[in-house]
Design an enzyme around this catalytic site. Structure first.
Site, PDB file in Angstrom:
ATOM      1  N   ASP A  80       0.813  -1.212   0.000  1.00  0.00           N
ATOM      2  CA  ASP A  80       0.000   0.000   0.000  1.00  0.00           C
ATOM      3  C   ASP A  80       0.847   1.263   0.000  1.00  0.00           C
ATOM      4  OD1 ASP A  80      -2.088  -1.724   0.079  1.00  0.00           O
ATOM      5  OD2 ASP A  80      -3.132  -0.735   1.716  1.00  0.00           O
ATOM      6  N   CYS A 121       1.597  -7.982   5.049  1.00  0.00           N
ATOM      7  CA  CYS A 121       1.195  -6.591   4.883  1.00  0.00           C
ATOM      8  C   CYS A 121      -0.236  -6.434   4.391  1.00  0.00           C
ATOM      9  CB  CYS A 121       2.144  -5.890   3.912  1.00  0.00           C
ATOM     10  SG  CYS A 121       3.824  -5.755   4.568  1.00  0.00           S
ATOM     11  N   CYS A 195       5.533  -2.065   8.209  1.00  0.00           N
ATOM     12  CA  CYS A 195       5.863  -0.738   8.757  1.00  0.00           C
ATOM     13  C   CYS A 195       5.561  -0.677  10.247  1.00  0.00           C
ATOM     14  CB  CYS A 195       5.118   0.340   7.982  1.00  0.00           C
ATOM     15  SG  CYS A 195       5.603   0.417   6.245  1.00  0.00           S
ATOM     16  N   GLU A 446      -6.908   3.938  -0.385  1.00  0.00           N
ATOM     17  CA  GLU A 446      -6.380   4.573   0.822  1.00  0.00           C
ATOM     18  C   GLU A 446      -5.862   5.961   0.466  1.00  0.00           C
ATOM     19  OE1 GLU A 446      -4.812   0.859   3.546  1.00  0.00           O
ATOM     20  OE2 GLU A 446      -3.363   2.171   2.589  1.00  0.00           O
ATOM     21  N   SER A 472      -5.124   4.882   5.113  1.00  0.00           N
ATOM     22  CA  SER A 472      -4.034   4.039   5.586  1.00  0.00           C
ATOM     23  C   SER A 472      -4.104   3.944   7.100  1.00  0.00           C
ATOM     24  CB  SER A 472      -2.700   4.654   5.161  1.00  0.00           C
ATOM     25  OG  SER A 472      -1.637   4.115   5.912  1.00  0.00           O
TER      26      SER A 472
END
Length: 556
Positions: A80, A121, A195, A446, A472
């Site tokens: 993303d 993810c 992340c 997003e 997001s």
């Protein structure tokens, strides 16, 4: 033990099948063992997936040690962060359904006895869960693990991908130099892994623990720690144990598990995307939930953990105090979990007794001293969102929990970003981005770029944003997404005109267009549905089949 894989390896009629398996190197002795799919999404483009080959090898070792035969297979993934703010983001949520289909096809087509899923993810985690529910074999999830955080130039504080998105807005506002941004570009994402905040990927990997389909540590053990390899080996051994006990994923992932996941989500402040994904997962598990259920969960559940982007702490801080089990233990102590749930570790009461340390009181607060007495996510209804919308309340400055301002209306993310970048958005505004819903986008993009630009330009305490798209997990500020019905379906968000007064009341749970019913009826009569944006390919198919965000944007 009778095995599903006997369909492809028993009897004279299966000699051709056995011959093909022997072409894979399978021996006659291995034919007597369970066949386990090790389904990963390793690739070279997603930093959270570059290490999944090592996780897969460890899982395969665990399966073999426990007496099974592992077969590694693969599916796709979309990052993303890399797909953000260009046409690639149309494909992110769509990929969830492609992944679900591929898992179902691979597991059912080869009559596997069990399944270990290795996602990491964004949409890959829920996509694999949806596919695993369709196959309904004994299943364990083990992720690739979160990225370590970066540090500031003075060695203090933590940084992550969101630092870059916010930094781009600061450069545009003149409060950061390009040289300073370059430092963060080189250091904010220092390792492989998902992340490092409580963004969508880590939210979903943590929720796999709450759902009972992953071992303790799945969501928080860092990707680069050897502990992650040991966890993967145990996951491989665990799936054989579940197979021998005849425990399938739907025996674990049921209404009680979904309830517990919602409680954990509210307590640790997951991404608003979890509302979309858990709603879809619950429907696939046969225990559907609604926006009203989310609203009730928010009302009863205290906010106990405040990680980035809601606060300054990186995810590794939660790992250091016991991870998701610490949160589950505190929720269990408060009587908020459904203890009829079964986990891959056994019945939930046994899990709570054996695996859950007490809350440390600082990273994971106690029920007597929460960050807030209600959950980190909030559902908003009103004449702008009759079927609901969602905001990460925990990431909103208290001054913006109620805001009224003029609508600045944009029919695409690109148009909104251009206006924000040009300085056309001023304090007090309510930015409206529409025709970005599941069907209208298509793909419900997003929108980290516009929200980060607003934050980076110092407007997060004076400007609200609403959209029928989504955000997001890294988004912070008064950003309300999933507005349902969406604009493309004729929802009220399609009827907003430039300058209309809008009230975003997060505390009150209301999203209100301050226009008379008579005027809205006049506008509705004049509204015409937009032409489809695509007439071929996966986006065209998706737009025709997808349901609304409040239903989980599932394909029927």
């Amino acid at each position: 033990m009778e095995l599903r894989s006997d369909q492809i390896k028993r009897g004279v009629a299966r000699a051709p099948h056995r011959s093909l398996l022997k072409a894979d190197g399978i021996t006659d002795e291995e034919m007597d063992r369970p066949f386990i799919a090790v389904l990963g999404s390793r690739n070279d483009i997603i930093p959270g997936h570059t290490n999944l080959d090592k996780i897969a090898e460890a899982v395969k070792a665990g399966i073999y040690m426990a007496g099974g035969v592992p077969f590694e297979i693969s599916t796709i993934g979309v990052c993303d962060g890399i797909a953000m703010n260009h046409e690639g983001m149309h494909y992110s949520l769509v990929s969830r359904e492609v992944i679900a289909d591929s898992v179902e096809c691979a597991v059912m087509g080869h009559a596997f006895d069990g399944l270990v899923c290795i996602p990491n993810c964004d949409k890959i985690v829920p996509g694999m869960i949806l596919g695993a529910l369709r196959a309904n074999v004994p299943t364990v999830f083990v992720s690739g693990g979160p990225m370590l955080p970066g540090t500031g130039p003075d060695g203090e504080g933590s940084t992550d991908l969101n630092t870059l998105f916010d930094g781009a807005g600061k450069v545009a506002a003149g409060t950061m130099t390009e040289e300073e941004l370059a430092y963060f570009e080189d250091t904010a994402c220092p390792t492989c892994g998902s992340c490092s905040g409580m963004f969508t990927a880590n939210s979903m990997n943590c929720l796999c623990e709450a759902l009972g389909i992953a071992l303790p540590g799945n969501g928080t053990v860092p990707a680069v720690y050897s502990e992650r390899i040991r966890l993967a080996k145990r996951a491989g051994m665990k799936v054989i144990e579940l197979l021998r006990d005849n425990v399938r994923i739907k025996d674990i992932l049921n209404a009680a598990a979904v309830h517990n996941a919602m409680e954990c989500d509210m307590a640790f402040g997951g991404s608003t995307n979890t509302v979309l994904h858990l709603t879809a997962i619950a429907a696939a598990a046969g225990c559907p939930i609604t926006m009203a259920d989310w609203d009730a969960a928010s009302a009863r559940t205290p906010h106990l953990v405040k990680l980035a982007p809601s606060g300054p702490r990186p995810l590794i801080d939660l790992y250091r105090v016991g991870g998701v089990p610490a949160v589950m233990g505190e929720l269990g102590r408060m009587g908020l979990l459904d203890e009829s749930a079964l986990t891959c570790m056994g019945p939930l009461p046994e899990y709570l007794a054996a695996c859950c340390p007490p809350a440390d009181g600082e990273v994971c607060r106690t029920g007597e001293n929460p960050y807030s007495g209600v959950g980190a996510l909030k559902v908003l209804y009103g004449n702008l969102a009759p079927d609901g919308s969602v905001v990460k309340k925990a990431a909103v400055d208290p001054s913006m929990l109620r805001h009224t301002g003029p609508a600045r209306v944009f029919d695409s993310e690109e148009a909104a970003c251009a206006a924000i970048g040009a300085g056309a958005i001023v304090p007090g505004d309510v930015v409206v981005i529409r025709y970005e819903g599941p069907a209208g986008g298509p793909g419900m993009r997003e929108m980290l770029s516009p929200t980060s630009a607003i934050c980076g330009m110092g407007l997060s305490t004076s400007v609200a944003l609403i959209t029928d798209g989504r955000f997001s997990g890294a988004t912070k500020g008064p950003a309300v997404g999933h507005v349902s019905p969406e604009a493309a379906a004729g929802g009220p968000i399609a009827l907003i005109c430039e300058g209309d007064s809008i009230t975003v009341d997060i505390e009150g749970g209301a999203l209100t267009l301050n226009v008379s019913d008579e005027e809205l009826a006049r506008r509705r009569a004049a509204w015409e549905p937009p032409a489809p944006k695509h007439d071929a390919g996966v986006l065209a198919k998706y737009a025709k089949l997808v349901t609304s965000a409040d239903k989980g944007a599932i394909i029927l």
